[in-house]
Design an enzyme around this catalytic site. Structure first.
Site, short mmCIF file in Angstrom:
data_model
loop_
_atom_site.label_atom_id
_atom_site.label_comp_id
_atom_site.label_asym_id
_atom_site.label_seq_id
_atom_site.Cartn_x
_atom_site.Cartn_y
_atom_site.Cartn_z
N ASP A 200 22.05 35.68 -3.42
CA ASP A 200 21.11 36.51 -2.61
C ASP A 200 22.07 36.69 -1.39
OD1 ASP A 200 20.73 34.12 -1.05
OD2 ASP A 200 18.88 33.71 -1.95
N ARG B 99 12.52 25.19 4.00
CA ARG B 99 12.19 26.69 3.59
C ARG B 99 10.92 27.11 3.67
NH1 ARG B 99 14.43 25.33 -2.32
NH2 ARG B 99 13.97 23.30 -1.45
N HIS C 103 18.39 25.77 6.30
CA HIS C 103 18.18 27.18 5.48
C HIS C 103 18.34 28.22 6.36
CE1 HIS C 103 17.06 29.62 2.58
NE2 HIS C 103 15.79 29.84 2.87
N LYS D 199 18.02 39.27 -4.83
CA LYS D 199 17.39 38.21 -5.51
C LYS D 199 15.79 38.53 -5.11
CE LYS D 199 16.76 33.64 -4.35
NZ LYS D 199 17.03 32.28 -4.35
N ASP E 46 0.87 -1.25 0.06
CA ASP E 46 0.10 0.20 -0.06
C ASP E 46 0.94 1.41 0.09
OD1 ASP E 46 1.06 -0.07 2.37
OD2 ASP E 46 -0.99 0.14 3.65
N GLY E 47 1.96 1.01 -0.02
CA GLY E 47 3.10 2.31 -0.07
C GLY E 47 3.76 2.45 1.18
C1 R5P Z 1 16.86 30.42 -0.96
O1 R5P Z 1 16.78 31.22 -0.28
C2 R5P Z 1 17.82 29.45 -1.10
O2 R5P Z 1 19.09 30.00 -0.49
C3 R5P Z 1 18.27 29.02 -2.44
O3 R5P Z 1 18.63 30.10 -3.28
C4 R5P Z 1 16.97 28.39 -3.06
O4 R5P Z 1 16.37 27.31 -2.32
C5 R5P Z 1 17.39 27.75 -4.49
O5 R5P Z 1 16.26 27.20 -4.95
P1 R5P Z 1 16.20 27.01 -6.55
O6 R5P Z 1 17.15 25.93 -7.09
O7 R5P Z 1 15.04 26.22 -6.90
O8 R5P Z 1 16.19 28.42 -7.15
#
Ligand code: R5P
Length: 286
Positions: free
Chosen positions: A161, A91, A124, A185, A35-36
Site C-alpha cells: 500500500d 494501528r 505504524h 489497498k 487469577d491471571g
Molecule cells: C497496514 O496499514 C499495515 O501497514 C499492514 O499492511 C497491515 O497491518 C498488515 O495486516 P495484515 O497482515 O492483517 O493484513
C-alpha cells in the site's frame, strides 16, 4: 553504568543490545498469579540508569512493561529509558467509528508515567510518538531488511500500500539495485476484507520483494504474493519490520507461494533474521 531490563517478549534483542552497548543485562522473573494477573520482577537491579526493552504485542506485555518500569524506579533508577521495539495498538491511532477509543494514546500515556524517554522502532505511524507525554522518538530499521536477500533477478521492491513506499524504497536502496512500485489497498473496516489493485509494472520472470511494516494476519501480504505469482513473478519474498504473524499468517503466505519470509527481532519469531540492536545502539549513543 547502565542496566538493560528485558521484557519477556524481547529477551534476545535485549541481550544483543547489552552486547552492543557493553551494558549490564539483568534477569527479571515473569510470574502469573492464579487469577491471571502478571508479576514481573527485577530482583538484582542496582543502578541509576535503566533501559527497559519490551515489545507490547499483547495486553499482558503492556502490563509487564509498566511493572518493569515501576520496579526499576522502586529499586532506585533515576534515569529510565524505555525501548518499545514493537508498539502494540499503534494501528488504532484514531477513532475509526463513533464510540471507539484511540487505543494507542491510552497505552502511550500509561507508558509515559514510568519513564523519562521512549524510543519506538518503526511505529505504524510516526505521529504515534505525539501521544506520549515524555520525549519520544522513532528509530528506522528498514536499512537492514535487505541483508538476508542475495542474488535477486531483476528485482522489484513492492509496497502493498502507499504507506509502505518509504520502507520499500529504503530496502531497495540498501539492496543496491532494482525498481520500486506499490499497490493500491482498500480495507473494508466492517469485514476486514482487503482489495489490492496492482500497478502495471512488469513482474514476469523477476524476483519481487514485498515490503511492509507489519505482517499481522497475513491478509495483505498473501494477497500481494498471490497477485504477483499469478502475473508470472519468478520468486516472491515477504519482508517486514514487525513479524506479528497472528493466527495462520505463515500458512497463508506459504499457500500464496512465498519464497521466503524475513522479519526483524522487534518480535522474536522464527523468521526474525534481522536484528535491530545495532540501530537502537547507534541512536542511544549518538
Ligand atoms: C497496514 O496499514 C499495515 O501497514 C499492514 O499492511 C497491515 O497491518 C498488515 O495486516 P495484515 O497482515 O492483517 O493484513
Amino acid at each position: 553504568m547502565t542496566t538493560i531490563i528485558p521484557g519477556s517478549t524481547s529477551q534476545a534483542l535485549a541481550a544483543a543490545l547489552s552486547t552492543e552497548l557493553e551494558a549490564t543485562l539483568t534477569v527479571p522473573t515473569y510470574d502469573r498469579f492464579p487469577d491471571g494477573e502478571t508479576l514481573a520482577t527485577v530482583p538484582d537491579f542496582d543502578d541509576d540508569e535503566a533501559i527497559v526493552v519490551a515489545s507490547t504485542a499483547t495486553n499482558d506485555a503492556h502490563i509487564e512493561l509498566l511493572q518493569l518500569q515501576d520496579a526499576v524506579r522502586e529499586a532506585g533508577a533515576t534515569d529510565t529509558t524505555t525501548i518499545i521495539p514493537y508498539m502494540g495498538y499503534a494501528r488504532q491511532d484514531k477513532a475509526f467509528k463513533s464510540g471507539q477509543p484511540i487505543s494507542v494514546r491510552a497505552m502511550a500515556k500509561a507508558i509515559s508515567t514510568g519513564t523519562d524517554q521512549v524510543f519506538m522502532i518503526e511505529p505504524h505511524e510516526p505521529a504515534v510518538a505525539d501521544f506520549f507525554t515524555v520525549p519520544t522518538e522513532s528509530i528506522d530499521a528498514a536499512a537492514r531488511l535487505a541483508d538476508p536477500l542475495s542474488e535477486l533477478a531483476d528485482p522489484l521492491f513492492v509496497a502493498p500500500d502507499e504507506g509502505a513506499i518509504g520502507l520499500a524504497t529504503t530496502t531497495r536502496d540498501a539492496y543496491g539495485s532494482g525498481d520500486v512500485d506499490y499497490f493500491e489497498k482498500e480495507r473494508d473496516y466492517e469485514t476486514g476484507e482487503i482489495e489490492l489493485t496492482p500497478s502495471d509494472a512488469p513482474v514476469e520472470g523477476r524476483d519481487v520483494v514485498v515490503v511492509d511494516d507489519i505482517i499481522a494476519t497475513g491478509g495483505t501480504m498473501s494477497g500481494a504474493i498471490g497477485v504477483l505469482n499469478s502475473r508470472g513473478a519468478a520468486r516472491v519474498y515477504a519482508v517486514c519490520v514487525h513479524p506479528v504473524l497472528a493466527e495462520a499468517a505463515l500458512t497463508k503466505l506459504a499457500a500464496a507461494g512465498v519464497e521466503r519470509v524475513v522479519g526483524t527481532d522487534t518480535l522474536e519469531r522464527a523468521v526474525s533474521d534481522v536484528t535491530v540492536a545495532p540501530a537502537i545502539a547507534t541512536r542511544l549513543t549518538e
